[in-house]
Design a protein around this motif. Structure first.
Motif, PDB file in Angstrom:
ATOM      1  N   ILE A 222      -6.472   6.253  69.270  1.00  0.00           N
ATOM      2  CA  ILE A 222      -6.919   6.233  67.877  1.00  0.00           C
ATOM      3  C   ILE A 222      -6.469   4.912  67.263  1.00  0.00           C
ATOM      4  N   ASP A 223      -7.409   4.169  66.727  1.00  0.00           N
ATOM      5  CA  ASP A 223      -7.105   2.909  66.057  1.00  0.00           C
ATOM      6  C   ASP A 223      -6.660   3.230  64.633  1.00  0.00           C
ATOM      7  N   TYR A 224      -5.409   2.932  64.306  1.00  0.00           N
ATOM      8  CA  TYR A 224      -4.895   3.238  62.972  1.00  0.00           C
ATOM      9  C   TYR A 224      -5.546   2.396  61.892  1.00  0.00           C
ATOM     10  N   GLY A 225      -6.328   1.390  62.291  1.00  0.00           N
ATOM     11  CA  GLY A 225      -7.052   0.592  61.308  1.00  0.00           C
ATOM     12  C   GLY A 225      -8.357   1.234  60.872  1.00  0.00           C
ATOM     13  N   LEU A 226      -8.771   2.306  61.573  1.00  0.00           N
ATOM     14  CA  LEU A 226      -9.990   3.001  61.180  1.00  0.00           C
ATOM     15  C   LEU A 226      -9.795   3.727  59.861  1.00  0.00           C
ATOM     16  N   HIS A 227     -10.870   3.796  59.087  1.00  0.00           N
ATOM     17  CA  HIS A 227     -10.841   4.591  57.869  1.00  0.00           C
ATOM     18  C   HIS A 227     -11.281   5.999  58.244  1.00  0.00           C
ATOM     19  N   ARG A 238     -13.762   1.971  51.575  1.00  0.00           N
ATOM     20  CA  ARG A 238     -14.661   1.696  52.696  1.00  0.00           C
ATOM     21  C   ARG A 238     -15.340   2.984  53.167  1.00  0.00           C
ATOM     22  N   PRO A 239     -16.503   2.876  53.805  1.00  0.00           N
ATOM     23  CA  PRO A 239     -17.098   4.064  54.434  1.00  0.00           C
ATOM     24  C   PRO A 239     -16.175   4.571  55.533  1.00  0.00           C
ATOM     25  N   TYR A 240     -16.280   5.857  55.831  1.00  0.00           N
ATOM     26  CA  TYR A 240     -15.503   6.413  56.936  1.00  0.00           C
ATOM     27  C   TYR A 240     -16.116   5.922  58.247  1.00  0.00           C
ATOM     28  N   ASP A 241     -15.308   5.227  59.053  1.00  0.00           N
ATOM     29  CA  ASP A 241     -15.826   4.560  60.242  1.00  0.00           C
ATOM     30  C   ASP A 241     -16.544   5.508  61.191  1.00  0.00           C
ATOM     31  N   LEU A 242     -15.965   6.673  61.446  1.00  0.00           N
ATOM     32  CA  LEU A 242     -16.547   7.578  62.432  1.00  0.00           C
ATOM     33  C   LEU A 242     -17.765   8.311  61.890  1.00  0.00           C
ATOM     34  N   ILE A 252     -21.603  11.959  63.897  1.00  0.00           N
ATOM     35  CA  ILE A 252     -21.125  13.096  64.681  1.00  0.00           C
ATOM     36  C   ILE A 252     -19.620  12.982  64.935  1.00  0.00           C
ATOM     37  N   ALA A 253     -18.945  14.140  64.933  1.00  0.00           N
ATOM     38  CA  ALA A 253     -17.515  14.214  65.277  1.00  0.00           C
ATOM     39  C   ALA A 253     -16.664  13.274  64.435  1.00  0.00           C
ATOM     40  N   TYR A 254     -16.838  13.325  63.118  1.00  0.00           N
ATOM     41  CA  TYR A 254     -16.137  12.388  62.239  1.00  0.00           C
ATOM     42  C   TYR A 254     -15.104  13.052  61.338  1.00  0.00           C
ATOM     43  N   ASP A 255     -15.036  14.379  61.355  1.00  0.00           N
ATOM     44  CA  ASP A 255     -14.124  15.097  60.463  1.00  0.00           C
ATOM     45  C   ASP A 255     -13.645  16.368  61.165  1.00  0.00           C
ATOM     46  N   PRO A 256     -12.368  16.428  61.578  1.00  0.00           N
ATOM     47  CA  PRO A 256     -11.892  17.596  62.321  1.00  0.00           C
ATOM     48  C   PRO A 256     -11.991  18.914  61.554  1.00  0.00           C
ATOM     49  N   TYR A 257     -12.137  18.855  60.227  1.00  0.00           N
ATOM     50  CA  TYR A 257     -12.296  20.091  59.461  1.00  0.00           C
ATOM     51  C   TYR A 257     -13.698  20.676  59.633  1.00  0.00           C
ATOM     52  N   GLY A 281       0.269  19.104  60.316  1.00  0.00           N
ATOM     53  CA  GLY A 281       1.055  17.883  60.232  1.00  0.00           C
ATOM     54  C   GLY A 281       1.238  17.166  61.554  1.00  0.00           C
ATOM     55  N   LEU A 282       0.263  17.304  62.482  1.00  0.00           N
ATOM     56  CA  LEU A 282       0.419  16.727  63.822  1.00  0.00           C
ATOM     57  C   LEU A 282      -0.051  15.278  63.929  1.00  0.00           C
ATOM     58  N   GLY A 283      -0.545  14.703  62.841  1.00  0.00           N
ATOM     59  CA  GLY A 283      -0.902  13.291  62.850  1.00  0.00           C
ATOM     60  C   GLY A 283      -2.325  13.024  63.310  1.00  0.00           C
ATOM     61  N   PRO A 284      -2.771  11.770  63.220  1.00  0.00           N
ATOM     62  CA  PRO A 284      -4.173  11.451  63.514  1.00  0.00           C
ATOM     63  C   PRO A 284      -4.580  11.621  64.979  1.00  0.00           C
ATOM     64  N   VAL A 285      -3.688  11.378  65.937  1.00  0.00           N
ATOM     65  CA  VAL A 285      -4.080  11.476  67.348  1.00  0.00           C
ATOM     66  C   VAL A 285      -4.436  12.913  67.702  1.00  0.00           C
ATOM     67  N   LEU A 286      -3.509  13.840  67.482  1.00  0.00           N
ATOM     68  CA  LEU A 286      -3.802  15.244  67.767  1.00  0.00           C
ATOM     69  C   LEU A 286      -4.762  15.814  66.726  1.00  0.00           C
ATOM     70  N   GLY A 287      -4.762  15.238  65.524  1.00  0.00           N
ATOM     71  CA  GLY A 287      -5.690  15.694  64.493  1.00  0.00           C
ATOM     72  C   GLY A 287      -7.134  15.465  64.893  1.00  0.00           C
ATOM     73  N   TYR A 288      -7.398  14.329  65.555  1.00  0.00           N
ATOM     74  CA  TYR A 288      -8.762  13.987  65.954  1.00  0.00           C
ATOM     75  C   TYR A 288      -9.070  14.310  67.411  1.00  0.00           C
ATOM     76  N   LEU A 289      -8.099  14.801  68.162  1.00  0.00           N
ATOM     77  CA  LEU A 289      -8.360  15.129  69.561  1.00  0.00           C
ATOM     78  C   LEU A 289      -9.477  16.173  69.721  1.00  0.00           C
ATOM     79  N   PRO A 290      -9.603  17.184  68.815  1.00  0.00           N
ATOM     80  CA  PRO A 290     -10.725  18.124  68.945  1.00  0.00           C
ATOM     81  C   PRO A 290     -12.097  17.466  68.784  1.00  0.00           C
TER      82      PRO A 290
END
Length: 319
Positions: A222-227, A238-242, A252-257, A281-290
């Motif tokens: 996960i690039d922490y520079g992504l929005h 900025r627009p959401y990158d994903l 597609i696949a841009y919001d884990p919620y 509270g698991l952070g962006p890596v595990l947050g976006y893994l799904p």
């Protein structure tokens, strides 16, 4: 299958031949062919047709024979991602390896033939019917209207009365919605009657990753520079990158919620876990893994669709 509809052959077609083929599809499926567009992202590219029908945009996604699933890193996570996961593993006293942990969450590696599809470019809500503010089904609930009026007076943006009604600010006006419960089988039947369906788990993985061998379509980290949704800075406009179009022109696949409902025997979703990891509270890596194209589809216990977390992407199957 017409080989022109397979990605290797389709990509080699001349522009004029692609345009003729796309117009043929438009005529066959009662679509308006807008034009050919070039979509390039994360090392993949496709020049394909964009169509419109009933205020919904579709894109033609050629079929392919691809490898899906995950069993090892292509290049490995960067140091920042590893440090984030190390802290999580330490907190939860996980003693296994990182690859073992991730592989448990991923589908096995397999080779799959994906058919050509006309795919809705954006996710759509389930169960929310737009209505006027004076709709008698709304005004019959004075407590709802009182709560809305108080919320609007406080300059709120969106009020969700869970599984009842919703009020969204749209510039100087408000749009109201009423919630209609629907179960999974009913919903698939409604789509079928419209000549539509949902992508299967394998089709969804292809639409999301295009057969990528990395953990995510863009790489193993996960690039922490992504929005990113839910990890943005308060002043970041900025627009959401994903959320931007991928190599097939899909958002597609841009919001884990946002769990994306797929075609299966029972209610099954991809592309998010309803925000469970982020909320935990698991952070962006595990947050976006799904949201990884290789992540195991999630079979839901309840066959009732949840309009706050479940979304859908209609597809038209190309004969």
């Amino acid at each position: 299958m017409d080989e022109r509809f397979l990605r290797p052959q389709f990509n080699r077609l001349k522009i004029a031949d692609k345009r003729t083929l796309m117009q043929t599809l438009a005529d066959r499926y009662d679509l308006h062919f807008k034009d050919l567009y070039i979509f390039s992202r994360w090392g993949q590219s496709c020049t394909t047709g964009v169509f419109e029908r009933a205020n919904r945009e579709y894109v033609f996604v050629p079929g392919d024979i691809v490898t899906l699933g995950w069993d090892h890193f292509a290049s490995g996570m960067n140091e920042d991602n590893l440090a984030e996961l190390e802290a999580v593993f330490e907190e939860y006293e996980y003693e296994g390896s990182l690859e073992d942990f991730i592989q448990e969450l991923m589908t096995p590696v397999r080779q799959i033939t994906i058919p050509p599809l006309l795919v809705s470019r954006k996710l759509e809500e389930i169960g929310w019917e737009p209505v006027m503010l004076d709709d008698p089904r709304l005004t019959a609930h004075p407590n709802w209207m009182k709560e809305f009026q108080e919320f609007a007076a406080a300059d709120g943006e969106s009020l969700n009365l869970v599984r009842c009604a919703r009020f969204d600010r749209d510039g100087d006006r408000w749009q109201a919605y009423l919630y209609q419960e629907v179960d999974y089988c009913q919903f698939k039947q409604i789509l079928q009657e419209q000549g539509l369906s949902l992508p299967t788990a394998d089709e969804w993985a292809y639409l999301c990753g295009g057969g990528c061998r990395t953990l995510f379509p863009w790489g193993d980290s996960i690039d922490y520079g992504l929005h990113l949704h839910h990890f943005e800075m308060s002043d970041d406009q900025r627009p959401y990158d994903l959320e931007e179009a991928n190599f097939f022109g899909l958002s597609i696949a841009y919001d884990p919620y946002r769990r994306e409902v797929i075609d299966a025997d029972v209610l099954t979703t991809c592309g998010g876990d309803g925000g469970c990891n982020i909320c935990g509270g698991l952070g962006p890596v595990l947050g976006y893994l799904p949201c990884s194209p290789h992540c195991k589809p999630e079979v839901q216990e309840d066959q009732k669709l949840n309009g706050d977390y479940d979304f859908y992407r209609p597809v038209i199957r190309v004969d």
